[in-house]
Write an enzyme that holds these catalytic residues in place. Structure first.
Site, PDB file in Angstrom:
ATOM      1  N   GLY A 152      21.343  68.217 -35.839  1.00 13.14           N
ATOM      2  CA  GLY A 152      21.292  66.762 -35.847  1.00 13.14           C
ATOM      3  C   GLY A 152      22.623  66.121 -35.510  1.00 13.14           C
ATOM      4  O   GLY A 152      23.433  66.665 -34.754  1.00 13.14           O
ATOM      5  N   SER A 153      22.887  64.986 -36.117  1.00 14.30           N
ATOM      6  CA  SER A 153      23.999  64.139 -35.689  1.00 14.30           C
ATOM      7  C   SER A 153      25.386  64.708 -35.949  1.00 14.30           C
ATOM      8  O   SER A 153      26.369  64.179 -35.429  1.00 14.30           O
ATOM      9  CB  SER A 153      23.891  62.764 -36.350  1.00 14.30           C
ATOM     10  OG  SER A 153      22.754  62.074 -35.848  1.00 14.30           O
ATOM     11  N   VAL A 154      25.507  65.772 -36.758  1.00  8.27           N
ATOM     12  CA  VAL A 154      26.842  66.360 -36.906  1.00  8.27           C
ATOM     13  C   VAL A 154      27.331  66.892 -35.569  1.00  8.27           C
ATOM     14  O   VAL A 154      28.541  67.025 -35.340  1.00  8.27           O
ATOM     15  CB  VAL A 154      26.863  67.491 -37.968  1.00  8.27           C
ATOM     16  CG1 VAL A 154      26.534  66.948 -39.346  1.00  8.27           C
ATOM     17  CG2 VAL A 154      25.929  68.624 -37.598  1.00  8.27           C
TER      18      VAL A 154
END
Length: 574
Positions: A287-289
């Site tokens: 995801g956004s990491v």
């Protein structure tokens, strides 16, 4: 005939030859005794090597099970794994059957050890073999009771048994051994692969000649991390929880926990898909990491800088797919705003501007497209897209469409903040000099400074606010990834992450927290995204672990825009 004459002369020759005969007699005696001693020595050697079948089998069994293993200690010398001595019960059926009734022996033995299966014991005692095991690891009291029975052909072997004083605290790192004290998982298996198994077979591995294996793990910090993982696992009713702390300058793993875990003293509990080490054996869309990698790629390319503006006013389509923002701002964003608002549109446009080939080359350089190799034998290869199409470039930019082991993401993000050096993680002690010798430069120092600024800014203004700990200048990035269930993304099945660095101006450590399918709770108003569970969990870990790591709190730190000089002019300076 000549021999007869020689002995006649030797025993009854002329008086004049008395001296010669005396010397000859002495020589003959020496030859005779020498031959006798040679025969005896040969027999003893053969007996030691071969022996009778029962003793030979017993000896081989003892060699297999009694080989010592080195202690495993943490970075401060605390014992994590050690050998203790136990006794095991065996029988020599051929010897027993010749002088004792098998049925009576079976009844006597099962009276002392009632959990033994009588039928199985009777069959083993009647097998006619030279050696059979009856029970591994019996107590001293049981040994004494069986000894008093006086059953011929029943004996005891002293064995080495592995003990883990801290129980499940480090189960996924240490692994465990089998009944013969051979490593079959984790660092125990690594130790065997490094030559201990060969020493066992050669008979050279003893408790007296092995140096302890010192890990990079800090047991104090490990207790903190595992405790907070258990609390988050229970509080958010998650399917699983995992966390890891790594030194960004050396790649040393300071702590690692994956829940559910198991007690290596009772390794039967290690079975099942829910017991895997999710940080190395599992692969996930992070995801956004992963947006941190995308922004670093954009700035390191030279085509974008910290003040670049990206059009995020509207969602856009690629074929049948639409890229849109969860927290849509519907305006032009600077790069820091793309990061703090976690804009899918912004990161996609950055990646598409550079192209799929550039993106793939960058991710390969950052160690995200190949299997991560550490001392832990259990590792999984990333799951790569079958075809790197335009939509792949867009989705991978914000952490979908590419699955990696979470420890890989930690390694890549550490390189973004430590000055730009990719360092393979290790579970063994490593000096800064040793780390620099194996490090690879992957981004420019200027890009790394920008990323430190972005990580801290996100903890001040963005989704990482709940991870901030006063005095430790935390930076970080959340990730809320919908899991793929039956080939489709499920909005209610989330893998949440928070990647933290501390202190953000001069990072020493990086922390990753992941929660698998956490549930919303009243305190989070029913929300289950990473900012409400993974981020605050990271904050609690840092608050407890930072003092143990020797980090002094600083309460006079300026905001990121002042403390980390990167030339950012802010939204109004465009």
């Amino acid at each position: 005939m000549r021999a007869r004459l020689f002995f006649a002369w030797l025993l009854a020759g002329p008086q004049a030859e008395r001296l010669k005969k005396a010397k000859a007699r002495v020589g003959l005696a020496m030859v005779g005794f020498g031959g006798l001693y040679l025969v005896i020595a040969t027999a003893m050697v053969l007996y030691a090597v071969n022996g009778d079948p029962a003793q030979r089998n017993a000896g081989r069994a003892q060699d297999a099970v009694s080989s010592a293993r080195p202690d495993i200690i943490d970075r401060n010398g605390e014992v994590l794994a050690t050998d203790i001595r136990t006794q095991s019960l065996f029988a020599e059926p051929r010897k027993l059957a010749a002088s004792f009734d098998v049925d009576e022996a079976t009844e006597l033995l099962t009276a002392v050890l009632p959990d033994l299966d009588q039928r199985e014991v009777r069959e083993r005692l009647r097998s006619g073999k030279g050696f059979v095991w009856l029970r591994r690891e019996i107590t001293r009291e049981q040994q004494a009771q069986i000894h008093r029975l006086g059953i011929p052909g029943i004996g005891f072997l002293r064995e080495a048994k592995r003990s883990y004083p801290n129980g499940p605290t480090l189960s996924h790192v240490l692994g465990h051994v089998d009944i013969d004290n051979q490593g079959i998982a984790g660092l125990e298996r690594y130790i065997d692969r490094r030559g201990l198994a060969e020493l066992h077979r050669a008979g050279f591995a003893t408790s007296r000649n092995q140096e302890p294996v010192q890990l990079s793990i800090d047991l104090r910090v490990q207790h903190v991390l595992r405790d907070e993982m258990l609390k988050a696992f229970q509080r958010f009713r998650a399917k699983a929880a995992a966390g890891v702390i790594m030194d960004v300058d050396t790649g040393e793993i300071i702590a690692m926990a994956s829940i559910p875990d198991y007690d290596p003293n009772h390794p039967g509990g290690s079975h099942g898909d829910d017991r895997i080490n999710r940080l190395t054996t599992g692969v996930f869309e992070m995801g956004s990491v992963m947006k941190a990698l995308t922004l670093a790629m954009a700035m390191d390319s030279g085509r974008f800088n910290i003040n670049s503006a990206i059009d995020a006013r509207f969602p856009f389509s690629i074929g049948r797919h639409q890229v849109k923002d969860f927290h849509a701002q519907r305006r032009v964003l600077t790069l820091p705003e793309v990061f703090t608002y976690s804009s899918n549109i912004g990161t996609s446009r950055l990646a598409l501007a550079l192209g799929g080939e550039h993106q793939r080359a960058f991710l390969r350089r950052m160690g995200q497209l190949t299997r991560l190799q550490t001392e832990l034998p259990e590792s999984a290869a990333p799951l790569l897209p079958r075809r790197w199409a335009e939509i792949t470039t867009a989705t991978v930019s914000f952490g979908h469409g590419l699955s990696v082991a979470p420890l890989q993401a930690v390694m890549g993000t550490a390189a973004l903040v430590n000055g730009g050096l990719l360092i393979t993680p290790t579970f063994l002690r490593r000096t800064p000099e040793q780390a620099r010798a194996v490090a690879t430069r992957v981004i420019r120092p200027e890009t790394s400074a920008n990323m430190r600024f972005l990580m801290r800014l996100n903890a001040e203004r963005g989704s990482g606010r709940r991870a901030d700990v006063e005095g430790y200048y935390v930076g970080g990035k959340t990730g809320t990834a919908e899991k793929v269930i039956g080939g489709r993304y499920a909005k209610d099945r989330l893998l949440n992450s928070f990647m933290a660095v501390f202190p953000a101006d001069q990072p020493r450590y990086i922390l990753l927290i992941t929660l698998d399918e956490p549930k919303g709770i009243p305190e989070t108003h029913g929300l289950a995204t990473a900012g409400f569970n993974a981020a605050p969990t990271a904050g609690r870990v840092i608050a407890r672990a930072a003092p143990l790591l020797g980090l002094q709190p600083r309460f006079d730190m300026a905001p990121a825009a002042q403390a980390i000089q990167v030339g950012y002019r802010g939204p109004g300076g465009r």
